[in-house]
Write a protein that holds these residues in place. Sequence first.
Motif, short mmCIF file in Angstrom:
data_model
loop_
_atom_site.label_atom_id
_atom_site.label_comp_id
_atom_site.label_asym_id
_atom_site.label_seq_id
_atom_site.Cartn_x
_atom_site.Cartn_y
_atom_site.Cartn_z
N GLY A 15 35.11 49.29 48.32
CA GLY A 15 36.00 49.33 47.16
C GLY A 15 37.13 48.32 47.27
N PRO A 16 37.47 47.62 46.19
CA PRO A 16 38.47 46.54 46.28
C PRO A 16 39.92 47.01 46.38
CG PRO A 16 37.67 46.76 44.02
CD PRO A 16 36.84 47.70 44.86
N LEU A 17 40.26 48.14 45.76
CA LEU A 17 41.67 48.52 45.67
C LEU A 17 42.29 48.84 47.02
CD1 LEU A 17 41.96 50.68 42.42
CD2 LEU A 17 42.89 48.39 42.84
N HIS A 18 41.64 49.71 47.80
CA HIS A 18 42.24 50.11 49.07
C HIS A 18 42.21 48.97 50.08
CE1 HIS A 18 37.96 51.05 49.76
NE2 HIS A 18 38.21 50.86 51.04
N ASN A 19 41.20 48.11 50.01
CA ASN A 19 41.17 46.97 50.92
C ASN A 19 42.29 45.98 50.60
OD1 ASN A 19 38.88 47.55 52.63
ND2 ASN A 19 37.58 47.23 50.85
N THR A 20 42.54 45.75 49.31
CA THR A 20 43.66 44.89 48.92
C THR A 20 44.98 45.50 49.37
OG1 THR A 20 42.44 44.07 46.99
CG2 THR A 20 44.84 43.84 46.95
N ALA A 21 45.12 46.81 49.19
CA ALA A 21 46.37 47.48 49.58
C ALA A 21 46.62 47.34 51.08
CB ALA A 21 46.30 48.96 49.20
N ARG A 183 39.92 36.74 46.88
CA ARG A 183 38.58 36.97 46.35
C ARG A 183 38.45 38.37 45.77
NH1 ARG A 183 37.10 33.90 50.96
NH2 ARG A 183 36.60 35.77 52.15
N LEU A 184 39.03 39.34 46.45
CA LEU A 184 38.98 40.71 45.93
C LEU A 184 39.69 40.81 44.59
CD1 LEU A 184 39.65 42.83 49.17
CD2 LEU A 184 37.50 42.68 47.89
N GLY A 185 40.84 40.15 44.48
CA GLY A 185 41.56 40.17 43.21
C GLY A 185 40.78 39.51 42.09
N GLY A 186 40.12 38.39 42.41
CA GLY A 186 39.37 37.68 41.39
C GLY A 186 38.09 38.35 40.98
N HIS A 187 37.51 39.14 41.89
CA HIS A 187 36.23 39.80 41.61
C HIS A 187 36.34 41.31 41.55
CE1 HIS A 187 35.14 35.82 43.28
NE2 HIS A 187 34.12 35.89 42.45
#
Length: 213
Positions: A15-21, A183-187
């Motif tokens: 999942g992108p959200l928790h990894n970005t956080a 990359r996570l933000g863009g995808h």
Amino acid sequence: MVLDLVVIGTAITLGPLHNTALILLLFSRRGVRQGLAFLLSWLANLVAVIAVVLLTGGRPPERHSTPSTVAIVAKLVIGLALVLYGAYRHRRPPRPHGPSRWTARVDNASPATAAGLAWLLQPRGLVAAGAATVVDADLSTLSDWLAPAAYCLLATLSLIVMELYVVCAPAAADARLNALRGRLGGHQERLVVTLSPVVGVWLTARSIYQLVA
């Protein structure tokens, strides 16, 4: 049960959200400590949900009994909801990707705030699907003890890898994790649109099969 937990745990960890956080926390002030608080809270929340299910059960319900049917129907509903959510996000007009409100507060976050953020960002639908799957665990066998534990670690794997990377190689981690955050933000939208229906179709198909078999 094991295969379902592998699919659900993999979807959670990607999942992108928790990894970005976590990346933002790791590069804030006292980043390693903040990241550890986030990671431990994330893992503790997963373990707590699974523990509640196991401690209230411990024996797999008989096939086609009421508890078994309820657990399968719960997974079916979650699967359908994930498919519909993915379809909704796919059809929704694209929105500009600005930073979320919580990202501005990360620099001055306390460990307690980082821990609370981990709880807020957990994907409730997938965590609920994991809990419904663990209903089938038989605590009289070692493998059924190990499967939920492995699921919790798998669902936390990306966080563990990034935390260790920053501790062991901070200079290399700085460039690579910031590139990963970009990359996570863009995808992010594409990841959500892909993961939700894939896991949803899996859960739906498995649930229907278990209901009719």
